[in-house]
Design a protein around this motif. Sequence first.
Motif, PDB file in Angstrom:
ATOM      1  N   GLN A  83      46.679  -4.644  38.720  1.00 41.56           N
ATOM      2  CA  GLN A  83      47.135  -3.814  39.849  1.00 41.56           C
ATOM      3  C   GLN A  83      48.485  -3.144  39.568  1.00 41.56           C
ATOM      4  O   GLN A  83      48.909  -2.267  40.328  1.00 41.56           O
ATOM      5  N   ILE A  84      49.180  -3.598  38.527  1.00 40.64           N
ATOM      6  CA  ILE A  84      50.493  -3.021  38.205  1.00 40.64           C
ATOM      7  C   ILE A  84      50.282  -1.655  37.549  1.00 40.64           C
ATOM      8  O   ILE A  84      49.586  -1.568  36.536  1.00 40.64           O
ATOM      9  N   PRO A  85      50.843  -0.591  38.118  1.00 40.06           N
ATOM     10  CA  PRO A  85      50.660   0.731  37.503  1.00 40.06           C
ATOM     11  C   PRO A  85      51.218   0.717  36.079  1.00 40.06           C
ATOM     12  O   PRO A  85      52.315   0.222  35.848  1.00 40.06           O
ATOM     13  N   GLY A  86      50.420   1.241  35.142  1.00 37.36           N
ATOM     14  CA  GLY A  86      50.863   1.272  33.749  1.00 37.36           C
ATOM     15  C   GLY A  86      50.128   0.284  32.869  1.00 37.36           C
ATOM     16  O   GLY A  86      50.095   0.447  31.662  1.00 37.36           O
ATOM     17  N   ILE A  87      49.548  -0.742  33.465  1.00 40.72           N
ATOM     18  CA  ILE A  87      48.770  -1.696  32.652  1.00 40.72           C
ATOM     19  C   ILE A  87      47.320  -1.214  32.606  1.00 40.72           C
ATOM     20  O   ILE A  87      46.678  -1.041  33.644  1.00 40.72           O
ATOM     21  N   ILE A  88      46.824  -0.967  31.393  1.00 44.96           N
ATOM     22  CA  ILE A  88      45.532  -0.286  31.258  1.00 44.96           C
ATOM     23  C   ILE A  88      44.438  -1.141  30.623  1.00 44.96           C
ATOM     24  O   ILE A  88      43.299  -0.711  30.528  1.00 44.96           O
ATOM     25  N   GLY A  89      44.767  -2.352  30.206  1.00 47.40           N
ATOM     26  CA  GLY A  89      43.718  -3.172  29.609  1.00 47.40           C
ATOM     27  C   GLY A  89      44.249  -4.434  28.989  1.00 47.40           C
ATOM     28  O   GLY A  89      45.451  -4.732  29.067  1.00 47.40           O
ATOM     29  N   LEU A  90      43.338  -5.193  28.383  1.00 47.34           N
ATOM     30  CA  LEU A  90      43.700  -6.453  27.721  1.00 47.34           C
ATOM     31  C   LEU A  90      42.864  -6.633  26.467  1.00 47.34           C
ATOM     32  O   LEU A  90      41.662  -6.369  26.465  1.00 47.34           O
ATOM     33  N   LYS A  91      43.544  -7.062  25.411  1.00 44.83           N
ATOM     34  CA  LYS A  91      42.861  -7.499  24.189  1.00 44.83           C
ATOM     35  C   LYS A  91      42.901  -9.019  24.161  1.00 44.83           C
ATOM     36  O   LYS A  91      43.970  -9.608  24.263  1.00 44.83           O
ATOM     37  N   ASP A  92      41.730  -9.630  24.023  1.00 40.13           N
ATOM     38  CA  ASP A  92      41.664 -11.088  23.981  1.00 40.13           C
ATOM     39  C   ASP A  92      41.374 -11.574  22.569  1.00 40.13           C
ATOM     40  O   ASP A  92      40.296 -11.335  22.034  1.00 40.13           O
ATOM     41  N   SER A  93      42.334 -12.283  21.991  1.00 40.23           N
ATOM     42  CA  SER A  93      42.126 -12.883  20.664  1.00 40.23           C
ATOM     43  C   SER A  93      42.020 -14.397  20.740  1.00 40.23           C
ATOM     44  O   SER A  93      42.194 -15.080  19.739  1.00 40.23           O
TER      45      SER A  93
END
Lengths: 230, 230
Positions: A83-93
Amino acid sequence: VPVLVGITDTSFVESIKIAEFSNKHGVSAVVLAPPYYFPTAQPELLEYLQNLVPKLPLPLFMYNMPSCTKVFFEPQTVVEASQIPGIIGLKDSSGNMVYFHKLVSMLSDKKDFALFTGPEELLAETILLGGHGGIPGGANLFPKLYVDLYNAAAAGEIKKVRELHKKVILISTTIYSIGRHNSSFLKGVKCSLNLMDICSDFTEEPFHCFNEPERKKIEAYLKQFKNGFN
Amino acid sequence: VPVLVGITDTSFVESIKIAEFSNKHGVSAVVLAPPYYFPTAQPELLEYLQNLVPKLPLPLFMYNMPSCTKVFFEPQTVVEASQIPGIIGLKDSSGNMVYFHKLVSMLSDKKDFALFTGPEELLAETILLGGHGGIPGGANLFPKLYVDLYNAAAAGEIKKVRELHKKVILISTTIYSIGRHNSSFLKGVKCSLNLMDICSDFTEEPFHCFNEPERKKIEAYLKQFKNGFN
């Protein structure tokens, strides 16, 4: 191609500095794992993102890398962070596909939030089951293989996926499995890139590049793969 | 008093830079935990020490802090590291006294190598059973308590040790146990120091100082301890 730059740091101001430097040099987005010395609790981690992200000049990809950071971005934290503007995704390793499938489900309504996995051994199931992409280290060596695998999985062409997935696992059990330590993967990729004349195999302390015996093994594997993989 | 400065970093050159800066400002020794992002194997860790220590202008204390670094300095690695000129001791903050007692035994012939523990809850048994010292966070608040405990334990005055040890545990279960996260200890010490007018309670991201309700609790504990502990 878009270039994403890691800004993970135990120092808040250093992360901002790297992001500002990246922004001046045409980078598309930045990537951030949790601060990796003193472990944070989830509310602290969310507050950290809320304080950091508004100070960044570029969009941010979260990076879940618990083998290095000890701390997961837990699913509820990811939902709130999305929900934070500017955060567009996540990479999970993490390599934990139970965790990843939960994220895919919990964020299924958030169409502008991308979910990627790191380990290339998991790229097939990631794309077959609702993930949006992968960041495979091996794509530095054999880009076409991973693009083909992505396309086959996105199209649901299961026969082709199985065939390409086998090649990915073959790379993992050969080039990345020389040497006895966790660093085998790093050294295997760097040594291969050097043998392919793409870059130096210099590895910063506390790690070192492979010596001649390991290098010879990698060379033999690369010859074996040459026609099949690129 | 001797001042020891931490030079732990994921960057080799930064560790050297902090050591050089420290040397220019009259520091007695530097302290180093393993690089804390990508985990090292023990042979890599030993090689790292062998490469780094000759480049340092000051003696080095090793710092075993697996809750932050993931990686132990395993006992055999410590024995080999103790042969490197310039390494003068180890502080163990693992809280694992089986590990620590093994170190004391394996290094009993090495009279110029000091073995300390970090957690103050373990200072009594550390000194009673062959360790050389401790680095208790609480000594910032109540130095006399920890000096008295050290002296009593070194003299084998078990009745006095038990009495002082109880006070140490009381601090641990009060001042350090407000708040829900691992960071409670950090915040508890900083808040106390601020209430005692010794320094600011500023805590760098991703952590923050206690708010007013927690601060009031600490204040009440400090009042309660005032006469007994200092």
